[in-house]
Design a protein around this motif. Structure first.
Motif, short mmCIF file in Angstrom:
data_model
loop_
_atom_site.label_atom_id
_atom_site.label_comp_id
_atom_site.label_asym_id
_atom_site.label_seq_id
_atom_site.Cartn_x
_atom_site.Cartn_y
_atom_site.Cartn_z
N UNK A 30 46.68 42.10 20.80
CA UNK A 30 46.25 42.14 19.36
C UNK A 30 46.72 41.07 18.53
N UNK A 31 46.18 40.71 17.46
CA UNK A 31 46.66 39.52 16.51
C UNK A 31 46.65 40.19 15.44
N UNK A 32 47.02 39.58 14.33
CA UNK A 32 47.10 39.71 12.90
C UNK A 32 47.59 38.59 12.40
N UNK A 105 51.16 44.07 25.07
CA UNK A 105 51.52 45.27 25.26
C UNK A 105 51.01 45.67 26.80
N UNK A 106 52.05 46.26 27.79
CA UNK A 106 51.69 46.44 28.93
C UNK A 106 52.28 47.86 29.44
N UNK A 107 51.34 48.38 30.42
CA UNK A 107 51.69 49.70 30.94
C UNK A 107 51.09 49.86 32.54
N UNK A 108 51.58 50.71 33.09
CA UNK A 108 50.76 51.21 34.44
C UNK A 108 50.47 52.79 34.00
N UNK A 109 49.30 53.08 33.91
CA UNK A 109 48.82 54.49 33.48
C UNK A 109 47.57 54.72 33.60
N UNK A 110 47.19 55.91 33.18
CA UNK A 110 45.77 56.26 33.13
C UNK A 110 45.00 56.09 31.78
N UNK A 111 45.68 55.60 30.79
CA UNK A 111 44.92 55.16 29.47
C UNK A 111 45.52 53.89 28.87
N UNK A 112 44.57 53.36 28.31
CA UNK A 112 44.90 51.87 27.89
C UNK A 112 45.92 51.69 26.68
N UNK A 113 46.35 50.46 26.50
CA UNK A 113 47.33 50.24 25.43
C UNK A 113 46.77 49.40 24.16
N UNK A 114 45.55 49.56 24.01
CA UNK A 114 44.82 48.87 22.93
C UNK A 114 45.52 49.34 21.60
N UNK A 115 45.45 50.61 21.29
CA UNK A 115 46.14 51.19 19.98
C UNK A 115 47.60 50.90 19.84
N UNK A 147 42.36 41.20 20.97
CA UNK A 147 41.90 39.85 21.48
C UNK A 147 41.50 39.76 22.65
N UNK A 148 42.11 41.05 23.57
CA UNK A 148 41.72 41.19 24.86
C UNK A 148 42.48 42.23 25.30
N UNK A 149 41.75 42.99 26.43
CA UNK A 149 42.60 44.07 27.25
C UNK A 149 42.14 44.04 28.63
N UNK A 150 42.96 44.22 29.70
CA UNK A 150 42.74 44.60 30.89
C UNK A 150 43.06 45.99 31.57
N UNK A 151 42.24 46.21 32.54
CA UNK A 151 42.42 47.56 33.11
C UNK A 151 41.48 48.62 32.69
N UNK A 152 41.46 49.65 33.74
CA UNK A 152 40.90 51.08 32.91
C UNK A 152 39.27 50.84 33.57
N UNK A 153 38.49 52.00 33.59
CA UNK A 153 37.26 51.99 33.96
C UNK A 153 36.24 51.27 33.12
N UNK A 154 36.29 51.05 32.10
CA UNK A 154 35.40 49.93 31.40
C UNK A 154 35.79 48.69 31.28
N UNK A 155 36.62 48.13 32.28
CA UNK A 155 36.89 46.64 32.63
C UNK A 155 37.56 45.98 31.49
N UNK A 156 37.50 44.72 31.77
CA UNK A 156 38.32 43.77 30.97
C UNK A 156 37.34 43.41 29.86
#
Length: 162
Positions: A30-32, A105-115, A147-156
């Motif tokens: 994310x960017x600000x 931000x990075x994790x290994x889990x079942x939901x994203x880290x966008x928030x 700005x970007x995200x990776x992982x999860x069922x919705x893709x990158x």
């Protein structure tokens, strides 16, 4: 019945059940930004702010915010973050002094880290404002965006340049 996943059968808000989702590596950037006047810019780069090192305090505040996102965003799941990295840069074009904030931000889990990334970027910017408001309350925060995200069922996802 709503097709939104954040509502129960009564149409009331709920936290989505992610029990059956697979653990994957998930990242978000994310960017600000904070546009400041020349005096604040010089205080920040010369570590001359009376409240201390603006960027160091902002960085710690952003990391803390990422870790506490589920405490302030009602439907966010508490996550075990594997990494939070915050960097700063200056855009000095057009005689503006814009502090650019980038949070990864990075994790290994079942939901994203966008928030978590967005919250961290926002809190970084707010901390800069808080530490510098005695000099000038006319600072402008934003835009703040994923700005970007990776992982999860919705893709990158990768945003085109703003």
């Amino acid at each position: 019945m709503s097709s939104f996943t954040h509502f129960n059968e009564q149409g009331r808000a709920k936290m989505v059940d992610i029990t059956d989702k697979s653990d994957t590596i998930r990242t978000a950037i994310a960017k600000s930004s904070v546009t400041v006047n020349k005096k604040i810019y010089e205080q920040i780069i010369n570590n001359g702010n009376s409240k201390g090192d603006v960027l160091a305090v902002s960085q710690v505040a952003g990391i803390m915010a990422a870790k506490k996102t589920s405490d302030i965003i009602p439907m966010c799941h508490p996550l075990s973050l594997r990494g939070v990295d915050i960097s700063f840069g200056w855009d000095l074009r057009n005689e503006e002094h814009k502090l650019e904030i980038t949070v990864s931000v990075k994790t290994k889990g079942s939901t994203g880290v966008e928030m978590e990334a967005l919250t961290a970027a926002s809190v970084c910017a707010l901390t800069v404002y808080d530490m510098c408001k005695a000099v000038d309350k006319g600072m402008v925060i934003g835009p703040t965006y994923l700005a970007e995200k990776t992982g999860g069922k919705n893709g990158d996802f990768k945003r085109e340049l703003i």
